[in-house]
Scaffold this active site. Structure first.
Site, PDB file in Angstrom:
ATOM      1  N   PHE A 280       0.702  -1.135   0.014  1.00  0.00           N
ATOM      2  CA  PHE A 280       0.124  -0.063  -0.173  1.00  0.00           C
ATOM      3  C   PHE A 280       0.884   1.406   0.037  1.00  0.00           C
ATOM      4  O   PHE A 280       0.191   2.293   0.121  1.00  0.00           O
ATOM      5  CB  PHE A 280      -0.752   0.163   1.204  1.00  0.00           C
ATOM      6  CG  PHE A 280      -1.923  -1.170   1.332  1.00  0.00           C
ATOM      7  CD1 PHE A 280      -2.815  -1.240   0.400  1.00  0.00           C
ATOM      8  CD2 PHE A 280      -1.538  -2.419   2.105  1.00  0.00           C
ATOM      9  CE1 PHE A 280      -3.665  -2.523   0.354  1.00  0.00           C
ATOM     10  CE2 PHE A 280      -2.461  -3.283   2.079  1.00  0.00           C
ATOM     11  CZ  PHE A 280      -3.418  -3.249   1.240  1.00  0.00           C
TER      12      PHE A 280
ATOM     13  N   HIS B  23       2.938   5.432   9.644  1.00  0.00           N
ATOM     14  CA  HIS B  23       2.114   5.423   8.470  1.00  0.00           C
ATOM     15  C   HIS B  23       0.432   5.780   8.550  1.00  0.00           C
ATOM     16  O   HIS B  23       0.102   5.673   9.500  1.00  0.00           O
ATOM     17  CB  HIS B  23       2.137   4.243   7.500  1.00  0.00           C
ATOM     18  CG  HIS B  23       2.095   4.456   5.992  1.00  0.00           C
ATOM     19  ND1 HIS B  23       1.530   3.627   5.221  1.00  0.00           N
ATOM     20  CD2 HIS B  23       2.220   5.601   5.309  1.00  0.00           C
ATOM     21  CE1 HIS B  23       1.300   4.008   4.144  1.00  0.00           C
ATOM     22  NE2 HIS B  23       1.800   5.220   4.141  1.00  0.00           N
ATOM     23  N   ASP B  24      -0.040   6.205   7.473  1.00  0.00           N
ATOM     24  CA  ASP B  24      -1.438   6.486   7.258  1.00  0.00           C
ATOM     25  C   ASP B  24      -1.985   7.706   8.312  1.00  0.00           C
ATOM     26  O   ASP B  24      -2.961   7.613   8.971  1.00  0.00           O
ATOM     27  CB  ASP B  24      -2.295   5.333   7.517  1.00  0.00           C
ATOM     28  CG  ASP B  24      -1.660   4.103   6.438  1.00  0.00           C
ATOM     29  OD1 ASP B  24      -1.939   4.716   5.153  1.00  0.00           O
ATOM     30  OD2 ASP B  24      -1.361   3.195   6.700  1.00  0.00           O
TER      31      ASP B  24
ATOM     32  N   GLY C  87      -4.289 -10.290   7.864  1.00  0.00           N
ATOM     33  CA  GLY C  87      -4.965  -8.879   7.232  1.00  0.00           C
ATOM     34  C   GLY C  87      -5.696  -8.277   8.350  1.00  0.00           C
ATOM     35  O   GLY C  87      -6.093  -8.873   9.204  1.00  0.00           O
TER      36      GLY C  87
ATOM     37  N   HIS D  52      -5.573  -0.440  11.923  1.00  0.00           N
ATOM     38  CA  HIS D  52      -5.892   0.768  11.805  1.00  0.00           C
ATOM     39  C   HIS D  52      -7.216   1.216  12.953  1.00  0.00           C
ATOM     40  O   HIS D  52      -7.863   2.313  12.845  1.00  0.00           O
ATOM     41  CB  HIS D  52      -6.216   1.275  10.653  1.00  0.00           C
ATOM     42  CG  HIS D  52      -5.184   1.771   9.683  1.00  0.00           C
ATOM     43  ND1 HIS D  52      -5.172   1.963   8.289  1.00  0.00           N
ATOM     44  CD2 HIS D  52      -3.831   1.594  10.169  1.00  0.00           C
ATOM     45  CE1 HIS D  52      -3.853   2.053   7.947  1.00  0.00           C
ATOM     46  NE2 HIS D  52      -3.226   2.088   9.080  1.00  0.00           N
TER      47      HIS D  52
HETATM   48  N1  SAH Z   1       3.811  -2.232   5.621  1.00  0.00           N
HETATM   49  C1  SAH Z   1       2.769  -2.842   4.650  1.00  0.00           C
HETATM   50  C2  SAH Z   1       1.286  -2.692   4.533  1.00  0.00           C
HETATM   51  C3  SAH Z   1       0.785  -3.221   6.075  1.00  0.00           C
HETATM   52  S1  SAH Z   1      -0.927  -3.501   5.993  1.00  0.00           S
HETATM   53  C4  SAH Z   1       3.181  -2.308   3.263  1.00  0.00           C
HETATM   54  O1  SAH Z   1       3.889  -1.192   3.199  1.00  0.00           O
HETATM   55  O2  SAH Z   1       2.852  -2.773   2.093  1.00  0.00           O
HETATM   56  C5  SAH Z   1      -1.199  -3.949   7.739  1.00  0.00           C
HETATM   57  C6  SAH Z   1      -0.963  -4.956   8.231  1.00  0.00           C
HETATM   58  O3  SAH Z   1      -1.029  -5.148   9.488  1.00  0.00           O
HETATM   59  C7  SAH Z   1      -1.740  -6.304   7.460  1.00  0.00           C
HETATM   60  O4  SAH Z   1      -0.943  -7.431   7.170  1.00  0.00           O
HETATM   61  C8  SAH Z   1      -2.321  -6.907   8.971  1.00  0.00           C
HETATM   62  O5  SAH Z   1      -2.321  -8.381   9.061  1.00  0.00           O
HETATM   63  C9  SAH Z   1      -1.150  -6.418  10.059  1.00  0.00           C
HETATM   64  N2  SAH Z   1      -2.106  -6.304  11.281  1.00  0.00           N
HETATM   65  C10 SAH Z   1      -3.034  -5.542  11.719  1.00  0.00           C
HETATM   66  N3  SAH Z   1      -3.185  -5.521  13.219  1.00  0.00           N
HETATM   67  C11 SAH Z   1      -2.170  -6.335  13.595  1.00  0.00           C
HETATM   68  C12 SAH Z   1      -1.875  -6.758  14.662  1.00  0.00           C
HETATM   69  N4  SAH Z   1      -2.625  -6.490  15.717  1.00  0.00           N
HETATM   70  N5  SAH Z   1      -0.668  -7.637  15.092  1.00  0.00           N
HETATM   71  C13 SAH Z   1       0.074  -7.947  14.009  1.00  0.00           C
HETATM   72  N6  SAH Z   1      -0.241  -7.524  12.801  1.00  0.00           N
HETATM   73  C14 SAH Z   1      -1.308  -6.853  12.459  1.00  0.00           C
HETATM   74 MG    MG Z   2      -0.047   1.760   5.607  1.00  0.00          MG
END
Ligand code: SAH
Ligand code: MG
Length: 214
Positions: free
Chosen positions: A14, A164-165, A70, A139
Site C-alpha cells: 500500500f 504511516h497513514d 490481514g 487501523h
Molecule cells: N507495511 C505494509 C502494509 C501493512 S498493512 C506495506 O507497506 O505494504 C497492515 C498489516 O498489519 C496487515 O498485514 C495486517 O495483518 C497487520 N496487522 C493488523 N493488526 C495487527 C496486529 N494487531 N498484530 C500484527 N499484525 C497486525
Molecule cells: Mg499503511
C-alpha cells in the site's frame, strides 16, 4: 538502491513511492545506531524491503511483525481485500507466502526476522532497544494504541518512530494513526523531524516516556 526500489515497486502493498523514499531515508538514518529496525504490519513485504536494505548496509537486522491474517479493511467484502491472498485450504487471508516470495526475490532474506503474531503479544516479550519502530499495522484505535504503547518505549534515544497513514482530516480517512502521532508529540520525548504526506518521522529525545492517553 535501484534494485531495492525496483523490488519495492514490484511488491504488493500500500505504500506509494514518495512515502517509501521517506521511510527508506529514516531507516538509513536510524540504522546508524546499530540497533534492529522493527516494523508492525508486514503484509506482503513491500515496506520491509526498505528496512531490510537499510539494516543490511549498517550490519543490523529488520524485524517485522504481523499475524498475516490481514487487517479489518482487508477482509472479504472490504475495500482492501485481495482475493489472491486467500489460502484455499483455510479460506482465510494469508499474506505470509507472498511476503516470503517478495523477500526472496529481493535477496534480503538474511537481513529480516519475521515474527508471525499479534503485535501486543510480541511487544510484551520484547526487551531489546530498537533503532526504529515503523507502525503500519491495524487501523482501529485499539490496535494503533497498543502498537504505540507496546513499541514506542523500546525506541532508543536518537532512534526514530515512523507512523504511516497519519490523516488529520476525518473526511480523508481513519484517525487512529493520527491520534497516536498526536499522542507521541504530546509525550514530550518525540520531535517531528521529517515526513511525506501520511508518513511521519519522529525522533526519540532524552527523557522519560510516560504513556498517558490523549
Ligand atoms: N507495511 C505494509 C502494509 C501493512 S498493512 C506495506 O507497506 O505494504 C497492515 C498489516 O498489519 C496487515 O498485514 C495486517 O495483518 C497487520 N496487522 C493488523 N493488526 C495487527 C496486529 N494487531 N498484530 C500484527 N499484525 C497486525
Ligand atoms: Mg499503511
Amino acid at each position: 538502491m535501484t534494485d531495492v526500489l525496483a523490488a519495492f515497486e514490484a511488491a504488493k502493498g500500500f505504500m506509494p513511492l514518495d512515502e517509501g523514499l521517506a521511510l527508506y531515508a529514516a531507516a538509513k538514518d536510524a540504522a546508524g545506531l546499530g540497533l534492529p529496525l522493527l516494523e508492525v504490519g508486514t503484509y506482503c513485504g513491500r515496506s520491509t524491503i526498505l528496512l531490510a536494505d537499510a539494516a543490511a548496509d549498517a550490519g543490523t537486522v529488520a524485524v517485522t511483525v504481523d499475524h498475516h491474517r490481514g487487517s479489518e479493511e482487508q477482509q472479504p467484502g472490504w475495500e482492501y481485500h485481495d482475493a489472491e491472498l486467500v489460502d484455499a485450504a483455510t479460506g482465510r487471508t494469508d499474506t505470509l507466502p507472498t511476503f516470503r516470495r517478495t523477500l526472496y526475490g529481493a535477496g534480503l532474506e538474511d537481513h529480516v526476522i519475521a515474527v508471525v503474531g499479534r503485535s501486543p503479544q510480541v511487544a510484551k516479550l520484547w526487551r531489546q532497544p530498537l533503532g526504529l519502530v515503523f507502525v503500519d499495522g491495524g487501523h482501529t484505535d485499539e490496535h494503533a494504541n497498543a502498537d504505540y504503547e507496546g513499541w514506542a518505549p523500546l525506541i532508543a534515544v536518537g532512534g526514530l518512530l515512523v507512523i504511516h497513514d497519519v490523516i488529520p482530516d476525518p473526511a480523508d480517512g481513519g484517525q487512529a494513526p493520527y491520534r497516536i502521532y498526536r499522542r507521541a508529540l504530546a509525550s514530550g520525548v518525540f520531535t517531528e523531524v521529517a515526513g511525506v504526506r501520511t508518513l511521519k518521522v519522529l525522533r526519540r529525545e532524552p527523557g522519560d516516556l510516560t504513556l498517558r492517553t490523549g
